[in-house]
Design a protein around this motif. Structure first.
Motif, PDB file in Angstrom:
ATOM      1  N   ALA A 181       0.824  -1.209   0.000  1.00  0.00           N
ATOM      2  CA  ALA A 181       0.000   0.000   0.000  1.00  0.00           C
ATOM      3  C   ALA A 181       0.856   1.257   0.000  1.00  0.00           C
ATOM      4  N   GLU A 182       0.232   2.346  -0.454  1.00  0.00           N
ATOM      5  CA  GLU A 182       0.828   3.663  -0.279  1.00  0.00           C
ATOM      6  C   GLU A 182       0.119   4.283   0.917  1.00  0.00           C
ATOM      7  N   ILE A 183       0.909   4.695   1.894  1.00  0.00           N
ATOM      8  CA  ILE A 183       0.358   5.279   3.106  1.00  0.00           C
ATOM      9  C   ILE A 183       0.644   6.775   3.060  1.00  0.00           C
ATOM     10  N   SER A 184      -0.416   7.569   3.147  1.00  0.00           N
ATOM     11  CA  SER A 184      -0.277   9.016   3.110  1.00  0.00           C
ATOM     12  C   SER A 184      -0.787   9.605   4.417  1.00  0.00           C
ATOM     13  N   LEU A 185       0.023  10.450   5.003  1.00  0.00           N
ATOM     14  CA  LEU A 185      -0.381  11.205   6.182  1.00  0.00           C
ATOM     15  C   LEU A 185      -0.573  12.643   5.727  1.00  0.00           C
ATOM     16  N   ASP A 186      -1.780  13.151   5.857  1.00  0.00           N
ATOM     17  CA  ASP A 186      -2.129  14.467   5.338  1.00  0.00           C
ATOM     18  C   ASP A 186      -2.482  15.437   6.451  1.00  0.00           C
ATOM     19  N   HIS A 187      -1.931  16.646   6.355  1.00  0.00           N
ATOM     20  CA  HIS A 187      -2.354  17.768   7.180  1.00  0.00           C
ATOM     21  C   HIS A 187      -3.000  18.751   6.214  1.00  0.00           C
ATOM     22  N   THR A 188      -4.318  18.912   6.328  1.00  0.00           N
ATOM     23  CA  THR A 188      -5.070  19.711   5.368  1.00  0.00           C
ATOM     24  C   THR A 188      -5.550  20.996   6.021  1.00  0.00           C
TER      25      THR A 188
END
Length: 189
Positions: A129-136
């Motif tokens: 998987a591609e794991i993305s941690l986002d601060h939006t």
């Protein structure tokens, strides 16, 4: 996976996000500016469709713009179609871009900007998987989210939950999309 995007998403607290940043060897973060479009009647929303132009901010001013269409298949799977573009806004789309959009979805004449927001994204690629941690950053608020996007058939909810276990979080269902959160942010202020 045949233009299919299968992802699991959970909202996090700032503390949980910082803990993940310390646990996982993410790549250097990148900045994305996402602008979504719909017409005043909410045609795309009623169909579960999203039309977006994403600017990926480059380090040397070499920004990249990507035109994206998302159409639902089921609760966690969408068809996702992407095309590089030179257009920074809907008004700048070339006839080629418009034809490309219309090959997947109808394009009402009265489209307008629905929402625009900035995301700082940290990415970790595993085999599954591609794991993305986002601060939006929305207009009036900000939040943190982790996305687990399947890259193989060995990716699973169980693997995602193993990753989340140290945070005492368990995936049960996807959180609202960033677009839905952006619209809610606009309505609440």
């Amino acid at each position: 996976m045949n233009n299919q995007e299968r992802e699991l998403k959970i909202l996090l607290t700032k503390e949980q996000a910082m803990q993940l940043l310390n646990q996982i060897d993410f790549q250097k973060p990148r900045t994305q500016i996402n602008t979504y479009y719909d017409n005043p009647a909410g045609f795309y929303k009623s169909q579960g469709i999203a039309l977006r132009i994403r600017q990926i901010v480059g380090e040397q001013g070499n920004d990249q713009w990507i035109l994206t269409i998302k159409k639902p298949l089921d609760a966690i799977t969408k068809f996702e179609y992407e095309k590089e573009t030179t257009a920074h806004t809907l008004e700048e789309l070339s006839q080629e871009d418009i034809n490309w959009i219309q090959s997947y979805i109808p394009m009402p004449n009265d489209l307008q900007t629905l929402a625009s927001f900035k995301t700082e994204r940290w990415i970790y690629d595993s085999n599954e998987a591609e794991i993305s941690l986002d601060h939006t950053y929305f207009q009036h608020s900000d939040d943190y989210e982790i996305e687990y996007e399947y890259k193989s058939n060995s990716a699973s909810i169980e693997a995602f939950n193993t990753l989340l276990n140290p945070l005492n979080i368990e995936f049960k269902k996807n959180c609202p999309s960033k677009l839905a959160r952006a619209v809610q942010d606009q309505k609440s202020n």
